[in-house]
Write a protein that holds these residues in place. Structure first.
Motif, PDB file in Angstrom:
ATOM      1  N   GLY A  95       0.776  -1.272  -0.002  1.00  0.00           N
ATOM      2  CA  GLY A  95       0.158  -0.024  -0.012  1.00  0.00           C
ATOM      3  C   GLY A  95       0.958   1.190  -0.067  1.00  0.00           C
ATOM      4  O   GLY A  95       0.523   2.285  -0.509  1.00  0.00           O
ATOM      5  N   LEU A  96       1.872   1.368   0.613  1.00  0.00           N
ATOM      6  CA  LEU A  96       2.856   2.367   0.827  1.00  0.00           C
ATOM      7  C   LEU A  96       3.488   2.806  -0.493  1.00  0.00           C
ATOM      8  O   LEU A  96       3.531   3.784  -0.839  1.00  0.00           O
ATOM      9  N   ILE A  97       3.904   1.664  -1.270  1.00  0.00           N
ATOM     10  CA  ILE A  97       4.559   1.732  -2.581  1.00  0.00           C
ATOM     11  C   ILE A  97       3.490   2.290  -3.476  1.00  0.00           C
ATOM     12  O   ILE A  97       3.770   2.929  -4.424  1.00  0.00           O
ATOM     13  N   PHE A  98       2.162   1.352  -3.321  1.00  0.00           N
ATOM     14  CA  PHE A  98       1.220   2.054  -4.279  1.00  0.00           C
ATOM     15  C   PHE A  98       0.842   3.423  -4.171  1.00  0.00           C
ATOM     16  O   PHE A  98       0.607   4.141  -5.237  1.00  0.00           O
ATOM     17  N   GLY A  99       0.895   4.015  -2.917  1.00  0.00           N
ATOM     18  CA  GLY A  99       0.554   5.476  -2.673  1.00  0.00           C
ATOM     19  C   GLY A  99       1.493   6.330  -3.375  1.00  0.00           C
ATOM     20  O   GLY A  99       0.940   7.147  -4.057  1.00  0.00           O
ATOM     21  N   LEU A 100       2.741   5.743  -3.166  1.00  0.00           N
ATOM     22  CA  LEU A 100       3.828   6.840  -3.857  1.00  0.00           C
ATOM     23  C   LEU A 100       3.467   6.626  -5.390  1.00  0.00           C
ATOM     24  O   LEU A 100       3.507   7.510  -6.260  1.00  0.00           O
TER      25      LEU A 100
END
Lengths: 194, 172
Positions: free
Chosen positions: A96-101
């Motif tokens: 999710g963190l990578i996706f958000g970036l």
């Protein structure tokens, strides 16, 4: 109990594919109507300029959630036959963190970039290419990260079972939070458009 | 040439989207998706170019083993084909089909294209780690109250807000 129809054998796999196509048409139609074919509109969410992403997403979630709840309440749908996605806490958090970036950098998510591409956005096509590259990269390194990818497994846990609440109470709480969120979103937009 | 029509009210669009999702649950017992369809395409591509390599990879294998044996004869691939048609149809009737690049007016196209590509890589990779994207996890898993889906959704918003500052020239 009549639903889910497919699970009750009302039609075969080939028919399911045709149904998938028509469901996809509905999905793409409403994504485009919401304005999600525009990267500027989607990114507006992250600058508090335009909170359409939040509003559309949470309205969709509570609509489907309430629909499921009532259809199972009236005995039309067997909720146990609707597949709940299993939780893998840490990989999903990191994902999710990578996706958000990637979202705020690229401007789209996998579904919306399809809609952007077919409505003529050149950055949507490039984004789509990047996504294929990212998925390919994951596939190639999968053997090395498989153990981690399958770690912190929690099975098919729902928020209701996690907090030990009845299903209906949890639905009610999420709907209440969403409605509060909509109120807050309208206020925020007013403030930021001044 | 008439002007494009305004977008649909967000709450109405959300209800429409929610009913499509509900229809998928009721008819199929499953939700929507997007990244899974792209994985099927990638797996099929790798399998065409290097079959032995694809067959030895557990992840590709998962996407190659469909009931028909053809990885592209898959539920999500057909659904995404529908998304392309539905998105185009909606854009067409609302006069929004236009060849353009989405960015703030002063931002250079080359930088925008670089970030579109690189953002796409991160998005593809992130959705694989999370076992789904905004469709399969946030919408579908969100409506089913899956814990992992809510963790994913909160992480997506938190991260996008945290990094928004660095991309402000692109979008403002």
């Amino acid at each position: 109990m009549n639903a889910p129809f497919f699970q009750f054998g009302l039609f075969d796999v080939d028919t399911a594919l045709i149904i998938a196509f028509f469901i996809g048409i509905g999905f793409g139609f409403f994504l485009e109507q919401a304005g999600f074919g525009s990267g500027m509109k989607l990114a507006g969410q992250f600058y508090f300029r335009d909170l359409t992403v939040f509003k559309v997403m949470f309205t969709a979630i509570i609509t489907a959630m309430l629909g499921l709840f009532w259809l199972s309440w009236f005995g039309f749908l067997d909720l146990s036959l609707v597949k709940v996605l299993p939780t893998y806490f840490v990989p999903q958090l990191v994902g999710g963190l990578i996706f958000g970036l990637g979202f705020v950098m690229g401007g789209y998510c996998p579904g919306t970039c399809c809609v952007a591409a077919v409505t003529g956005k050149m950055d949507g096509w490039i984004h789509l290419l990047g996504m294929f590259a990212g998925i390919f990269f994951f596939g190639e390194i999968y053997p090395f990260i498989a153990d981690w990818y399958n770690s912190t497994s929690m099975g098919e846990t729902t928020l209701a079972s996690l907090f030990n609440l009845p299903y209906g109470v949890m639905v009610f709480m999420i709907v209440a939070v969403a409605l509060l969120g909509f109120y807050g979103a309208e206020k925020l937009e007013q403030n930021f458009s001044k | 040439m008439k002007n494009p029509k305004p977008y649909l009210n967000p709450y109405l669009a959300g209800i429409g989207l929610g009913l499509v999702l509900l229809a998928a649950f009721v008819i199929m017992g499953r939700g929507l998706g997007a990244s899974g369809a792209f994985t099927s395409v990638v797996a099929a591509g790798v399998n065409t170019v290097a079959p032995a390599h694809a067959q030895s990879n557990e992840h590709y294998k998962e996407y190659l083993n469909t009931p028909s044996g053809n990885p592209l004869k898959d539920w999500l691939v057909y659904e995404i084909a529908g998304v392309l048609v539905g998105g185009f149809f909606s854009g067409w009737i609302s006069r929004r089909i236009k060849r353009t690049v989405e960015k703030s007016s002063s931002y250079p196209v080359s930088s925008r294209m670089f970030f579109a590509f690189f953002g796409g890589i991160l998005l593809g990779f992130g959705s694989k780690l999370a076992r789904g994207c905004t469709s399969g996890q946030a919408l579908t898993g969100g409506a089913l109250m899956s814990v992992g889906s809510w963790v994913f959704m909160i992480a997506v918003f938190a991260s996008a807000y945290a990094f928004a500052y660095f991309f402000r020239r692109q979008w403002q």
